[in-house]
Write an enzyme that holds these catalytic residues in place. Structure first.
Site, short mmCIF file in Angstrom:
data_model
loop_
_atom_site.label_atom_id
_atom_site.label_comp_id
_atom_site.label_asym_id
_atom_site.label_seq_id
_atom_site.Cartn_x
_atom_site.Cartn_y
_atom_site.Cartn_z
N HIS A 82 0.86 -1.19 0.00
CA HIS A 82 0.00 0.00 0.00
C HIS A 82 0.89 1.23 0.00
O HIS A 82 1.04 1.91 1.02
CB HIS A 82 -0.91 0.00 1.23
N GLU A 241 -10.42 -10.25 6.00
CA GLU A 241 -9.30 -9.87 6.86
C GLU A 241 -9.85 -9.66 8.27
O GLU A 241 -9.99 -8.53 8.75
CB GLU A 241 -8.61 -8.60 6.33
N ASN A 339 1.31 -3.35 4.52
CA ASN A 339 1.52 -1.95 4.88
C ASN A 339 2.89 -1.70 5.50
O ASN A 339 3.49 -2.61 6.08
CB ASN A 339 0.44 -1.51 5.86
ZN LIG Z 1 -3.51 -4.88 1.97
#
Ligand SMILES: [Zn+2]
Length: 446
Positions: A82, A241, A339
């Site tokens: 990301h 998730e 991330n």
């Molecule tokens: Zn992701």
């Protein structure tokens, strides 16, 4: 020791042998050697004019630059990142460290600070980290909310062009599934198609029980698939998730793909909830995922960080999906960064050595390690549809050289002294200084 090797490589010219290397067997093709118990091949590798010209059994070459038995990997492929939200932590921490806290913090930061310049500066910083660590290709999800998405995608079209030849960049949209159900769906899909991107969304679906689905869920999925089909787009989805037992996004995506005979590639990321569901349910889902030919990417560091977090309570599960069972079912599985230094994961540096080291520990990709190295190279390259991540004659000599010989040596240390070769030449790059980003954060330190 690596300094001497670096110096020898600089003087080696355009045609030379890399002698006495250990190459993970799953990251090599056409190698005339048998793997040892650690799944490593002993090879000499011929480099000519920026490409791998030949692979020979170790000891074949009479001269060249010796790795003294050190490992040699192909440049890394990081198939799920990301870059648009990376490194915002100093100005926007996650107060609770959980998923809800991450979503809230990123939403606020996106609204307040994501100018084109801000996004570009952070993404370029992250790419320089990845480059220095030996990565050759990165797929990034981009928060895609209209009208702001037009700015983000423009920035990344420019970055993709600016980075061509150093890191191959692929872009994927991410927005909640229901955003694609309305008129915005067409505009977003057009933006992705015009940018040469991949269509992506996020689904966090809790049905509470396994056979209960919101009535509009499958129609929304069908609509999403139709947007991709009309434009010939591949898909890359954030799926389940969470630690919710009732989540069944993954199964429904596989079923829709099968029903529609979807022709593009589909990568699904996370799939955390599969690990907390009953065995029979998980087995059935994995069978459908395999049948539909989905690629699965696990994000172990981010999952370990976000999943099962509650104040004052010790986490009880690791957050990762059922990667062993998926691989055994014939599914193409990868691991990736996700991330970096943002509210979804406070740490990370787009270093696939760290990712694979942590993945090995979290997911037990060891004892035996057979084939798992592919999850950091060959497999994500396949999911991205690019030719990278494999050491084979004819491939670009984009390589990472290590002092470490066996897998415990490799996994025991960060391998910060690794040498990156690009087109057969030593890459002069170190990860940038975090202080560079200070102007974005009024000097705040995260
Ligand atoms: Zn992701």
């Amino acid at each position: 020791m690596m300094q001497a090797l670096r110096a020898a490589l600089r003087e080696a010219g355009a045609r030379f042998w890399l002698r006495d290397a250990r190459v993970p067997a799953s990251l090599a093709e056409g190698a005339p050697a048998r793997p040892d118990a650690q799944d490593l091949l002993r090879l000499d590798v011929r480099i000519e004019e920026g490409r791998i010209a030949a692979l020979a059994p170790a000891g074949s070459a009479e001269e060249g630059v010796s790795l003294e038995g050190g490992q040699l990997w192909p440049g890394f492929v990081d198939a799920h990142t990301h870059l648009d939200k990376g490194h915002i932590w100093p100005r926007m921490a996650n107060a609770t460290g959980d998923f809800a806290g991450a979503l809230e913090a990123v939403t606020r930061d996106r609204g307040a600070a994501w100018t084109a310049e801000d996004i570009a500066a952070r993404a370029d910083f992250a790419l320089r980290c990845a480059l220095a660590h030996g990565t050759v290709a990165v797929r990034t999800h981009l928060d895609s909310y209209l009208p702001h998405a037009h700015t983000t995608w423009r920035v990344f079209r420019e970055l993709r062009a600016a980075w061509a030849g150093r890191i191959a960049i692929q872009m994927v949209s991410i927005a909640p599934l229901d955003r694609f159900a309305g008129p915005q769906g067409e505009e977003l899909a057009d933006l992705v198609a015009e940018s040469g991107g991949v269509l992506g969304m996020v689904t966090r679906l809790s049905g509470g029980v396994h056979d209960t689905l919101p009535p509009d869920y499958v129609p929304m999925l069908e609509r999403f698939f139709a947007l991709a089909e009309a434009r010939g787009l591949d898909l890359d989805l954030h799926v389940d998730e969470s630690g919710e037992q009732g989540a069944r996004g993954l199964r429904e995506i596989a079923l829709v793909a099968l029903r529609r005979r979807f022709r593009g590639r589909i990568q699904v990321g996370h799939c955390c909830s599969l690990a907390v569901q009953p065995e029979a349910f998980a087995r059935e889902t994995i069978a459908r995922v395999a049948e539909a030919g989905l690629d699965v990417v696990s994000l172990p560091m981010c999952n370990m960080y976000l999943q099962d977090r509650a104040p004052g309570r010790t986490p009880r599960w690791r957050g990762v999906t059922l990667l062993h069972e998926m691989r055994a079912a014939g599914i193409n599985v990868s691991v990736a960064s996700d991330n970096t230094r943002d509210p979804f994961y406070a740490y990370g540096d787009l270093d696939m050595v760290e990712v694979f080291r942590e993945a090995t520990r979290i997911l037990h990709l060891d004892h035996p390690p057979a084939g798992w190295a592919a999850a950091a190279g060959r497999n994500p390259a396949r999911a991205m549809g690019i030719g990278a991540g494999v050491i084979r004659p004819g491939a670009a000599a984009d390589l990472v050289l290590f002092r470490a010989r066996g897998m415990t040596e490799w996994l025991a240390r960060p391998q910060a002294d690794r040498i990156v070769l690009r087109a057969g030449r030593v890459l002069d790059a170190t990860p940038p200084d975090h202080r560079e980003l200070d102007p974005l954060f009024a000097g705040a330190v995260g």
